[in-house]
Design a protein around this motif. Structure first.
Motif, PDB file in Angstrom:
ATOM      1  N   ARG A  25       0.837  -5.470   4.224  1.00 22.42           N
ATOM      2  CA  ARG A  25       1.472  -4.474   2.778  1.00 22.42           C
ATOM      3  C   ARG A  25       1.911  -5.644   2.035  1.00 22.42           C
ATOM      4  NH1 ARG A  25       1.784  -1.028   7.076  1.00 22.42           N
ATOM      5  NH2 ARG A  25       3.963  -0.948   6.882  1.00 22.42           N
ATOM      6  N   ARG A  26       3.077  -6.198   2.138  1.00 23.19           N
ATOM      7  CA  ARG A  26       3.986  -6.994   1.214  1.00 23.19           C
ATOM      8  C   ARG A  26       2.648  -7.919   0.413  1.00 23.19           C
ATOM      9  NH1 ARG A  26       9.048  -9.343   4.109  1.00 23.19           N
ATOM     10  NH2 ARG A  26       7.775  -7.719   5.010  1.00 23.19           N
ATOM     11  N   LEU A  28      -0.133  -7.585  -0.144  1.00 30.30           N
ATOM     12  CA  LEU A  28      -0.923  -7.219  -0.950  1.00 30.30           C
ATOM     13  C   LEU A  28      -0.491  -6.581  -1.818  1.00 30.30           C
ATOM     14  CD1 LEU A  28      -3.693  -5.450   1.856  1.00 30.30           C
ATOM     15  CD2 LEU A  28      -4.240  -6.965   0.260  1.00 30.30           C
ATOM     16  N   THR A  29       0.510  -6.420  -2.235  1.00 29.46           N
ATOM     17  CA  THR A  29       1.657  -5.780  -2.971  1.00 29.46           C
ATOM     18  C   THR A  29       2.475  -6.672  -3.892  1.00 29.46           C
ATOM     19  OG1 THR A  29       3.115  -4.605  -1.477  1.00 29.46           O
ATOM     20  CG2 THR A  29       0.665  -3.698  -1.921  1.00 29.46           C
ATOM     21  N   GLN A  30       2.939  -8.257  -3.447  1.00 26.88           N
ATOM     22  CA  GLN A  30       4.400  -8.748  -4.117  1.00 26.88           C
ATOM     23  C   GLN A  30       3.954  -9.034  -5.464  1.00 26.88           C
ATOM     24  OE1 GLN A  30       7.675  -7.788  -3.622  1.00 26.88           O
ATOM     25  NE2 GLN A  30       6.706  -6.053  -2.196  1.00 26.88           N
ATOM     26  N   PRO A  31       3.954  -8.894  -6.077  1.00 29.05           N
ATOM     27  CA  PRO A  31       3.591  -9.980  -7.229  1.00 29.05           C
ATOM     28  C   PRO A  31       3.946 -11.714  -7.780  1.00 29.05           C
ATOM     29  CG  PRO A  31       5.463  -8.598  -8.217  1.00 29.05           C
ATOM     30  CD  PRO A  31       5.548  -8.138  -6.564  1.00 29.05           C
ATOM     31  N   ASN A  63       1.094 -14.215  -6.350  1.00 26.47           N
ATOM     32  CA  ASN A  63       0.590 -13.688  -6.058  1.00 26.47           C
ATOM     33  C   ASN A  63      -0.552 -13.296  -6.679  1.00 26.47           C
ATOM     34  OD1 ASN A  63      -0.228 -12.478  -3.752  1.00 26.47           O
ATOM     35  ND2 ASN A  63       1.281 -10.672  -3.590  1.00 26.47           N
ATOM     36  N   PRO A  66      -2.573  -8.697  -5.226  1.00 26.19           N
ATOM     37  CA  PRO A  66      -2.189  -7.758  -6.217  1.00 26.19           C
ATOM     38  C   PRO A  66      -3.470  -7.075  -7.348  1.00 26.19           C
ATOM     39  CG  PRO A  66      -0.290  -8.932  -6.031  1.00 26.19           C
ATOM     40  CD  PRO A  66      -1.366  -9.768  -5.769  1.00 26.19           C
ATOM     41  N   ALA A  69      -6.642  -5.638  -5.511  1.00 31.78           N
ATOM     42  CA  ALA A  69      -6.235  -4.050  -5.618  1.00 31.78           C
ATOM     43  C   ALA A  69      -6.738  -3.722  -6.827  1.00 31.78           C
ATOM     44  CB  ALA A  69      -5.147  -4.390  -5.036  1.00 31.78           C
ATOM     45  N   HIS A  70      -6.100  -3.793  -7.264  1.00 32.47           N
ATOM     46  CA  HIS A  70      -6.081  -3.591  -8.770  1.00 32.47           C
ATOM     47  C   HIS A  70      -7.340  -3.325  -9.549  1.00 32.47           C
ATOM     48  CE1 HIS A  70      -1.969  -2.201  -9.033  1.00 32.47           C
ATOM     49  NE2 HIS A  70      -2.148  -3.999  -9.544  1.00 32.47           N
TER      50      HIS A  70
END
Length: 78
Positions: A25-26, A28-31, A63, A66, A69-70
């Motif tokens: 999850r990190r 996939l989400t951390q900039p 990264n 993300p 994901a958006h």
């Protein structure tokens, strides 16, 4: 396509409980993500062997995951 495949695989792993799921999850989400900065430190004239404590120089790199994901590629990732 490789990043999309990686993101999809991490999306599946993100559902796992515990540290493995949290790490996915990190990612996939951390900039930004941490990375060992060998090349950048050498280009900057820093000798890794002279750093106090002989710790590897770490840098932060953008990264790309993300953004996927958006874009809806990972819409089901928590």
């Amino acid at each position: 396509r490789a990043l999309s495949a990686l993101a999809a695989h991490l999306g599946g792993l993100a559902r796992l409980p515990g540290h493995g799921g949290a790490l996915a999850r990190r990612w996939l989400t951390q900039p930004h993500l941490p990375a060992k900065g060998n090349l950048l430190t050498q280009l900057g004239g820093v000798d890794e062997l002279l750093i106090p404590g002989e710790r590897a120089p770490m840098i932060r790199v953008p990264n790309p995951l993300p953004a996927l994901a958006h874009a809806g590629v990972l819409s089901d990732v928590a």
